[in-house]
Design an enzyme around this catalytic site. Structure first.
Site, mmCIF file in Angstrom:
data_model
loop_
_atom_site.group_PDB
_atom_site.id
_atom_site.type_symbol
_atom_site.label_atom_id
_atom_site.label_comp_id
_atom_site.label_asym_id
_atom_site.label_seq_id
_atom_site.Cartn_x
_atom_site.Cartn_y
_atom_site.Cartn_z
ATOM 1 N N PHE A 115 0.838 -1.187 0.000
ATOM 2 C CA PHE A 115 0.000 0.000 0.000
ATOM 3 C C PHE A 115 0.876 1.241 0.000
ATOM 4 C CE2 PHE A 115 -4.505 0.995 0.502
ATOM 5 C CZ PHE A 115 -5.079 -0.227 0.219
ATOM 6 N N GLN A 235 -8.102 14.656 2.863
ATOM 7 C CA GLN A 235 -7.370 13.801 1.932
ATOM 8 C C GLN A 235 -8.142 13.569 0.637
ATOM 9 O OE1 GLN A 235 -6.549 9.325 2.669
ATOM 10 N NE2 GLN A 235 -4.560 10.322 2.728
ATOM 11 N N HIS A 237 -8.129 11.116 -2.403
ATOM 12 C CA HIS A 237 -7.585 9.831 -2.817
ATOM 13 C C HIS A 237 -7.289 9.909 -4.305
ATOM 14 C CE1 HIS A 237 -7.291 5.572 -3.699
ATOM 15 N NE2 HIS A 237 -7.320 5.287 -2.411
ATOM 16 N N LEU A 247 -14.582 4.973 -5.070
ATOM 17 C CA LEU A 247 -13.185 4.615 -4.865
ATOM 18 C C LEU A 247 -12.750 3.377 -5.623
ATOM 19 C CD1 LEU A 247 -10.869 5.711 -3.051
ATOM 20 C CD2 LEU A 247 -11.174 3.609 -1.794
ATOM 21 N N GLU A 250 -6.446 1.694 -3.446
ATOM 22 C CA GLU A 250 -5.014 1.750 -3.638
ATOM 23 C C GLU A 250 -4.442 0.335 -3.710
ATOM 24 O OE1 GLU A 250 -3.213 5.026 -1.370
ATOM 25 O OE2 GLU A 250 -1.980 3.461 -0.514
ATOM 26 N N ARG A 281 -0.662 9.273 -0.618
ATOM 27 C CA ARG A 281 -1.798 9.790 -1.381
ATOM 28 C C ARG A 281 -1.693 11.267 -1.729
ATOM 29 N NH1 ARG A 281 -6.430 6.412 1.828
ATOM 30 N NH2 ARG A 281 -5.885 4.469 0.768
ATOM 31 N N HIS A 347 -11.832 12.123 0.155
ATOM 32 C CA HIS A 347 -11.875 10.768 0.689
ATOM 33 C C HIS A 347 -11.898 10.687 2.203
ATOM 34 C CE1 HIS A 347 -11.164 6.503 0.707
ATOM 35 N NE2 HIS A 347 -10.014 6.611 1.333
ATOM 36 N N ARG A 389 -2.974 10.909 5.833
ATOM 37 C CA ARG A 389 -3.089 9.538 6.325
ATOM 38 C C ARG A 389 -2.538 8.549 5.300
ATOM 39 N NH1 ARG A 389 -6.841 5.291 5.406
ATOM 40 N NH2 ARG A 389 -8.363 6.514 4.245
HETATM 41 C C1 LIG Z 1 -14.463 3.995 -0.125
HETATM 42 C C2 LIG Z 1 -13.551 3.979 1.050
HETATM 43 C C3 LIG Z 1 -12.554 3.028 1.137
HETATM 44 C C4 LIG Z 1 -11.699 2.991 2.241
HETATM 45 N N1 LIG Z 1 -10.732 2.031 2.296
HETATM 46 C C5 LIG Z 1 -9.944 1.961 3.390
HETATM 47 C C6 LIG Z 1 -8.969 0.931 3.517
HETATM 48 O O1 LIG Z 1 -8.819 0.056 2.653
HETATM 49 N N2 LIG Z 1 -8.211 0.910 4.631
HETATM 50 C C7 LIG Z 1 -8.364 1.830 5.629
HETATM 51 O O2 LIG Z 1 -7.661 1.743 6.632
HETATM 52 N N3 LIG Z 1 -9.277 2.803 5.533
HETATM 53 C C8 LIG Z 1 -10.067 2.896 4.439
HETATM 54 N N4 LIG Z 1 -10.997 3.899 4.351
HETATM 55 C C9 LIG Z 1 -11.221 4.776 5.491
HETATM 56 C C10 LIG Z 1 -12.001 4.051 6.560
HETATM 57 O O3 LIG Z 1 -12.809 3.051 5.984
HETATM 58 C C11 LIG Z 1 -12.897 4.983 7.342
HETATM 59 O O4 LIG Z 1 -12.165 6.070 7.784
HETATM 60 C C12 LIG Z 1 -13.469 4.283 8.564
HETATM 61 O O5 LIG Z 1 -14.090 3.076 8.194
HETATM 62 C C13 LIG Z 1 -14.431 5.160 9.306
HETATM 63 O O6 LIG Z 1 -15.051 4.410 10.321
HETATM 64 P P1 LIG Z 1 -15.907 5.101 11.456
HETATM 65 O O7 LIG Z 1 -16.357 4.001 12.342
HETATM 66 O O8 LIG Z 1 -15.129 6.209 12.036
HETATM 67 O O9 LIG Z 1 -17.123 5.769 10.685
HETATM 68 P P2 LIG Z 1 -18.273 5.181 9.714
HETATM 69 O O10 LIG Z 1 -18.078 3.783 9.339
HETATM 70 O O11 LIG Z 1 -18.446 6.176 8.629
HETATM 71 O O12 LIG Z 1 -19.546 5.203 10.630
HETATM 72 C C14 LIG Z 1 -20.166 6.382 11.048
HETATM 73 C C15 LIG Z 1 -21.376 6.016 11.845
HETATM 74 O O13 LIG Z 1 -21.911 7.173 12.470
HETATM 75 C C16 LIG Z 1 -23.292 7.185 12.318
HETATM 76 N N5 LIG Z 1 -23.755 8.568 12.346
HETATM 77 C C17 LIG Z 1 -23.231 9.635 11.697
HETATM 78 N N6 LIG Z 1 -23.961 10.738 11.959
HETATM 79 C C18 LIG Z 1 -24.966 10.365 12.774
HETATM 80 C C19 LIG Z 1 -26.057 11.040 13.386
HETATM 81 N N7 LIG Z 1 -26.290 12.340 13.181
HETATM 82 N N8 LIG Z 1 -26.888 10.329 14.178
HETATM 83 C C20 LIG Z 1 -26.701 9.008 14.371
HETATM 84 N N9 LIG Z 1 -25.686 8.327 13.817
HETATM 85 C C21 LIG Z 1 -24.834 8.992 13.037
HETATM 86 C C22 LIG Z 1 -23.547 6.495 10.993
HETATM 87 O O14 LIG Z 1 -24.847 5.978 10.961
HETATM 88 C C23 LIG Z 1 -22.496 5.400 11.028
HETATM 89 O O15 LIG Z 1 -22.994 4.276 11.707
HETATM 90 C C24 LIG Z 1 -11.844 3.947 3.244
HETATM 91 C C25 LIG Z 1 -12.844 4.905 3.160
HETATM 92 C C26 LIG Z 1 -13.684 4.940 2.070
HETATM 93 C C27 LIG Z 1 -14.708 6.011 1.981
#
Ligand SMILES: Cc1cc2nc3c(=O)[nH]c(=O)nc-3n(C[C@H](O)[C@H](O)[C@H](O)COP(=O)(O)OP(=O)(O)OC[C@H]3O[C@@H](n4cnc5c(N)ncnc54)[C@H](O)[C@@H]3O)c2cc1C
Ligand code: FES
Lengths: 576, 236
Positions: A115, A235, A237, A247, A250, A281, A347, A389
């Protein structure tokens, strides 16, 4: 209605679920989420999760540490980055023990791929460090953690939209949510709370983020008078599907895919001769944008190619089936036969809620804690990613710091008991009045129009290349949009599953913090990581080796700064 | 750009006695856009009261399954140019689940069945300090089943499920397969009673509607057959 739980977790992505699993071993935990847990955007993560376990080739925790710090352009807090890399290997084993179906090596170990920015021997060459499950790593992590929560009887409140937190005398007390199915306002009363509300890619027009990624948590904290850190670091991507922003992991380049310009050249040799397509990135996105700006886009348009063809059909199908599937379905491009048109896509948010390495929210951004309040995952800024990141470090962050939040809560409750502080009735009323106000407002503006203008101008003016003029124009634009948003009118006046209302609330949140992204970028007169100022193209460690903190007080933004924690790696020029 | 006539099933519980009915909208769109884009244009430009679920917009979160021209599909992946007639489309909520509003159905029952099948790894042997080994072949056995996004397109297209709402249905059975066939799982004993009865695997009459409906191209019926074989052979 008032619902009581010892612990309330907002967000059911990887960070929220990991925290829930930990705290639910001892206490009564509820998870509140605006989408059903497995619909959270963590499920879209494709490429992998970093851990220097060396299953395929030699690797060391210290190399991972160095790469993370260097990748961050030396803005990461090194005490936090050290926790991240130290916890990485046990965290991944633990996920495996929970049942995550990782892809395997021929001996049956967890397989690893390359990566961007992850290297052997402090920058020599790319290393195989990202543990993966084909190209749906986030999907299997999210589903497995959800399944574990089902096993542990975690209580879920799905499709509850959190509107505000209740906080008084620096003690967290609860929150107000709009129960979309029940069609009413609900107050949650708790002793400890975790925010794990994810990112805000939807501030931009071209983004890899879901419609739900509107950074609500950040808007909510600002309204409560709490600060946000390093919001100017957004960031981009390198490889979003052209025009859609979806997306293309990578991991594709990790498996050997090329970036190609209109002359058929692998242009990364100009920008990062050692790491080529696997440069970090920020650099890769800038390189792509430079190619486009200098007329090397395909057919002179705003895109270049990501070419997988030489990997062969077998490898593509085995390692990258998800992206191949949606390229075919959504864009009508078959990656086995054709190169894929791509452009950089908004991203990930490096900034967010300032927290300690135990995920405790900081009321002043520096040292003063909010009792019982924690944040983890993309909405938090601990800060392990600094100004940029590295891929696969974010999923790692969610599980490492989600777990730490859960553990810290268990300790907190053991010491302090579960008796809850009183609910501030006036705040509940203010919150409900605000939502009712938005619902019943009469005016001539539409949510869709204002949101579109915001996303479109943010893309043009606060994207990969920034300068004073564009940022000032954007600042004016955000303020104009904020004013216009006072005259919003929505069509749906009901209370049942009113997504017209939730979209208006999301827009309100976006507008709340967009100004901080812009002002933070304007204030920071240097280029570091994802923030590139064409009028200040150099990194300036003398004046800017520091974190930005922003508060909203009586409608005005106040900026403050704090030093970066540097323990082992002194800032050096960043070359790849 | 073409003009698309969109017939959408509408139902608002707050409007008293009004039953589900169709409403028509005309939307300008590019044929490369998706049915989800049509719904967004209606919502953002014409009628903000239209309710539907969506989030990721590229077929991974499972929010947007609905009936499009009579077939269960993901709105975010349904290209306008692939419609029977790109100038007209009919959109309805998933069949057999109670409608909450417009295209939004009540998924409670669907997820209850999910919970019944014990959808988690059961392994009472203390784990090693590193990972549990799993061969590439053993991993391959569960690969397809881990693609499921819980969109409910399969279960709501299953005639056995329409007839007998107690039937666990294809999605829950697929989930059960995902853990029963995981070489690291030791929970088969606990799952037999749940699977080996009239509401379990035997209610599947291999009609294949689920396979046709699955947006992730999972051969669900095959997976259920493997479960049946396992139960018959008693090799677990
Ligand atoms: C397409 C994509 C691919 C990625 N690939 C990678 C990868 O390969 N490796 C890596 O390390 N990272 C990757 N990332 C980054 C990583 O996946 C994310 O940063 C991470 O999963 C975020 O997790 P989280 O639990 O913080 O938030 P999220 O999974 O976004 O969850 C947010 C939660 O908050 C809740 N929420 C938000 N607002 C409210 C509200 N007002 N009321 C109630 N609930 C709310 C939502 O319902 C959801 O359940 C990727 C990101 C994307 C977008
Ligand atoms: S919106 Fe996520 S599957 Fe369609």
């Amino acid at each position: 209605m008032i619902i009581k739980h010892d612990v309330v977790i907002v967000g059911a992505g990887l960070a929220g679920l990991r925290a829930a699993l930990e705290a639910s071993r001892y206490y009564d935990v509820a998870v509140v989420s605006k989408v059903f847990p497995t619909r959270s955007h963590s499920g879209a993560a494709q490429g992998g999760i970093a851990a220097a376990m060396g299953n395929v080739e030699e690797d060391h925790i210290d190399w991972h540490f160095f790469d993370t710090v260097k990748g961050s352009d030396y803005l990461a807090d090194q005490n936090a980055a050290e926790v991240l890399v130290n916890d990485a290997i046990p965290a991944v084993y633990e996920l495996e023990h929970m049942g995550v179906p990782f892809s395997r090596t021929p001996e049956g170990k967890i397989n690893q791929r390359k990566f961007g920015g992850h290297t052997r021997n402090y920058g020599e060459a790319p290393v195989l460090r990202a543990c993966f499950a084909a190209d749906r790593t986030g999907h299997v992590l999210l589903h497995t953690l959800y399944d574990q929560c089902v096993k542990n009887n975690v209580r879920f409140y799905s499709e509850f939209f959190v509107t505000d937190i209740l906080i008084k005398e620096n003690i967290i007390r609860g929150l107000v949510a709009y129960d979309m199915i029940g069609g009413e306002f609900t107050t949650f009363h708790c002793k400890a709370m975790v925010f794990a509300t994810g990112g805000y890619g939807r501030t931009y027009k071209i983004t890899s983020n879901a419609h739900a990624n509107t950074g609500d948590g950040l808007g909510i904290l600002l309204r409560a008078g709490l600060p946000l850190e390093d919001m100017e670091f957004v960031q981009f991507h390198p490889t979003g599907l052209y025009r859609y922003g979806i997306l293309l992991t990578e991991g594709a380049r990790g498996e050997g895919a090329y970036l190609i310009n209109n002359e058929g050249k692998r242009f990364m040799e100009k920008y990062a001769p050692k790491l080529m397509e696997l440069a970090p990135r920020d650099m890769t996105s800038r390189s792509i944008q430079t190619e486009i700006n200098e007329g090397f886009g395909i057919n002179g348009e705003d895109y270049v190619y990501l070419d997988l063809r030489h990997l062969g059909e077998k490898k593509i199908n085995e390692r990258l089936p998800e992206i191949t599937g949606f390229c075919r379905k959504i864009a009508g491009v078959d990656p086995v036969k054709e190169p894929i048109p791509i452009q950089p896509t908004a991203h990930y948010s490096m900034g967010g809620i300032p927290v300690t390495i135990d995920s405790e929210v900081l009321a002043d951004g520096k040292s003063q804690k909010v009792e019982g309040f924690y944040a983890a995952g993309e909405c938090a800024c601990v800060s392990v990613h600094g100004a940029n990141r590295l891929g696969t470090n974010s999923q790692l962050e969610t599980v490492v710091f989600g777990r730490r939040a859960g553990k810290a809560i268990v300790e907190f409750l053991k010491e302090n008991g579960t008796e809850k502080a009183d609910l501030p009735e006036d705040q509940i009323k203010t919150s409900i009045d605000r939502v009712e106000g938005i619902k019943n407002n009469k005016g001539d503006e539409k949510v869709g129009v204002i949101r579109h203008e915001l996303q479109e101008t943010m893309m043009r003016k606060v994207g990969i290349f920034r300068d004073e003029q564009k940022l000032k124009e954007m600042l004016k634009k955000v303020r104009e949009l904020e004013e216009r948003a006072e005259h919003l009118q929505i069509d749906d006046k009901g209370m049942k599953f009113n997504t017209d209302l939730t979209e208006a609330l999301e827009l309100d949140n976006l507008l709340h913090f967009a100004e901080i992204i812009v002002s933070g970028a304007l204030n920071r007169q240097e280029s570091r990581g994802s923030q590139y100022r064409t009028d200040y193209p150099k990194r300036d460690d003398v004046n800017w080796l520091k974190h930005t903190l922003a508060f909203k007080k009586e409608g005005e933004f106040i900026f403050d700064y704090k030093p970066v924690v540097i323990t082992k790696f002194q800032p050096k020029e960043r070359k790849y | 750009m073409i003009k698309v006539n969109v017939r959408v099933s509408r139902f608002n519980p707050e409007e008293g006695n009004v039953k589900p009915h169709f409403e028509e909208f005309t939307v300008e769109a590019d044929p490369t856009e998706k049915v989800l884009d049509l719904l967004h244009k209606i919502k953002w430009e014409q009628d903000g009261t239209l309710a539907f679920r969506r989030s990721c917009a590229h077929g991974i979160c499972g929010s947007c399954a609905m009936k499009i021209d009579g077939r269960n599909m993901l709105a975010c992946e349904s290209l306008i140019s692939n419609l029977k007639d790109p100038t007209r489309v009919t959109v309805e909520p998933l069949q057999s689940l109670p409608v909450l509003k417009d295209l939004v159905v009540d998924m409670d029952d669907f997820f209850k069945k999910y919970e019944i099948v014990k959808p988690y790894l059961i392994n009472k042997t203390p784990p090693p300090t590193k990972e549990r080994y799993q061969s590439v072949e053993d991993r391959e056995l569960i690969d397809e089943s881990t693609k499921c996004i819980q969109c409910a397109a399969c279960t709501t297209s299953c005639p056995s499920n329409w007839k007998n709402p107690q039937f666990l249905g294809p999605a829950a059975l697929l989930k059960s397969y995902r853990y029963c066939f995981d070489s690291r799982d030791e929970g088969m004993d606990e799952r037999i009673r749940i699977l080996d009865n009239g509401d379990g695997v035997w209610r599947c009459h291999t009609i294949f509607n689920c396979v046709e409906a699955c947006p992730k191209d999972i051969n669900i019926t095959w997976h259920i057959s493997e479960l049946k074989k396992k139960l018959v052979s008693r090799e677990y």
